[in-house]
Design an enzyme around this catalytic site. Structure first.
Site, PDB file in Angstrom:
ATOM      1  N   LYS A  15      10.453 -19.254 -10.754  1.00  0.00           N
ATOM      2  CA  LYS A  15       9.916 -18.097 -10.028  1.00  0.00           C
ATOM      3  C   LYS A  15       9.377 -17.076 -11.018  1.00  0.00           C
ATOM      4  CE  LYS A  15      13.232 -14.950 -11.125  1.00  0.00           C
ATOM      5  NZ  LYS A  15      12.979 -13.711 -11.893  1.00  0.00           N
ATOM      6  N   ASP A 145      18.849 -15.133  -6.936  1.00  0.00           N
ATOM      7  CA  ASP A 145      17.574 -15.845  -6.890  1.00  0.00           C
ATOM      8  C   ASP A 145      17.655 -17.187  -6.177  1.00  0.00           C
ATOM      9  OD1 ASP A 145      16.360 -13.810  -8.365  1.00  0.00           O
ATOM     10  OD2 ASP A 145      16.723 -14.802 -10.287  1.00  0.00           O
TER      11      ASP A 145
END
Length: 307
Positions: A15, A145
């Site tokens: 990410k 996350d």
């Protein structure tokens, strides 16, 4: 477990935080965040094989330090297996083979990607039928996350980043990623943020301008709105990151930015060709690892197993 069950391979992506707004720490010690995640085409694969025990093994690409990755209970994929088993009131077993291309401690959520992939792989291997909502709740227990690593695409994250929802994104975005051989501790970067900004607002900066830019599909518009509140403390701890950003922008990047808490640096480019040109230019300056990736890509998903 059926020892003849077919292995299951799940791919999960790195990410980038297109926007990372950080507020003053809450009473529980966590910082409130408003972030926009994007999953990019730099991925780890986790393959779950039938086995009588729960084990983790790791193989890596040249730019990932295998010695920095635990293979015991400290590994997030192993923790994901234990948590999923607890949810179903059973001890899950399986041999988890992790193929890592996402740098370790690089601000790219590689460990979170592995945890998300392990949840999906073991759910499929054991035919558990865990609901999407339950998987997301388990992911949030593993780390801020991890829910996004399940979801993928482009998403808005709030809370400490674990509450995610997809956002509209009409573009195909091209990134050059320059990882570092030496990791940077996320807790230390947050502590340094607190030292540098003792009067930070309890409310993190919103991402409204960036969300609007995503709707244009224009890289120049997106470049203007990229934002990371952790960039300044990361550069203060590692000044060479600022030098790298300056170098990449001088070589033609639309915008350079520290990824998350660092130390990986990402550069937004106009196109695939522009990204490849920039990668070549950075390599000629002596950067030993320079990667090109596009976004947004899918979250954790099953792929054909390596058999």
């Amino acid at each position: 477990m059926n020892r003849f069950a077919a292995p299951v391979t799940v791919r999960a992506a790195a990410k980038i935080n297109l926007h990372l707004g950080v507020g003053a720490p809450r009473e529980d010690g966590f910082h409130p965040l408003t972030t926009v995640y994007q999953a990019v085409g730099l991925c780890d694969d986790v393959t779950a094989h039938p086995d009588a025990d729960l084990t983790v093994s790791v193989t890596t690409t040249d730019w990932v330090d295998a010695a920095a990755i635990p293979v015991d209970g400290a590994n997030l994929a192993h923790r994901a297996a234990v948590l999923l088993g607890r949810h179903h009131d059973r001890d899950l077993t399986g041999r988890l083979e992790v193929e890592k291309a996402i740098p370790v401690a690089g601000g790219l959520a590689g460990g979170s990607a592995d945890a998300a992939a392990a949840l999906v792989a073991l759910d499929r291997l054991h035919d558990l039928g865990t609901s999407d909502d339950a998987l997301l709740a388990l992911a949030a227990e593993l780390g801020s996350d991890v829910p996004f690593a399940l979801l993928g695409g482009t998403a808005l994250g709030v809370g400490r980043g674990e509450l995610v929802e997809p956002v509209a994104d009409v573009g195909t975005w091209w990134w050059v990623i320059v990882p570092s051989r030496v990791g940077l501790s996320t807790p230390e970067v947050y502590r340094h943020f607190d030292r540098m900004f003792p009067n930070a607002s309890p409310e993190p900066p919103d991402a409204d301008q960036l969300l609007s830019a995503l709707l244009t599909g224009q890289p120049v518009s997106l470049a203007r709105t990229l934002h990371n509140d952790l960039q300044e403390p990361a550069i203060d701890l590692r000044p060479e990151l600022g030098d790298l950003i300056d170098l990449g922008e001088a070589e033609g990047a639309l915008r350079g930015m520290v990824s998350g808490s660092g130390p990986s640096v990402v550069f937004l480019c106009e196109s695939a060709d522009h990204a490849r040109d920039l990668a070549g230019a950075l390599m000629r300056t002596g950067q030993d690892v320079v990667l090109v990736a596009n976004g947004a890509v899918a979250g954790a998903h099953v792929v054909p197993s390596h058999v």
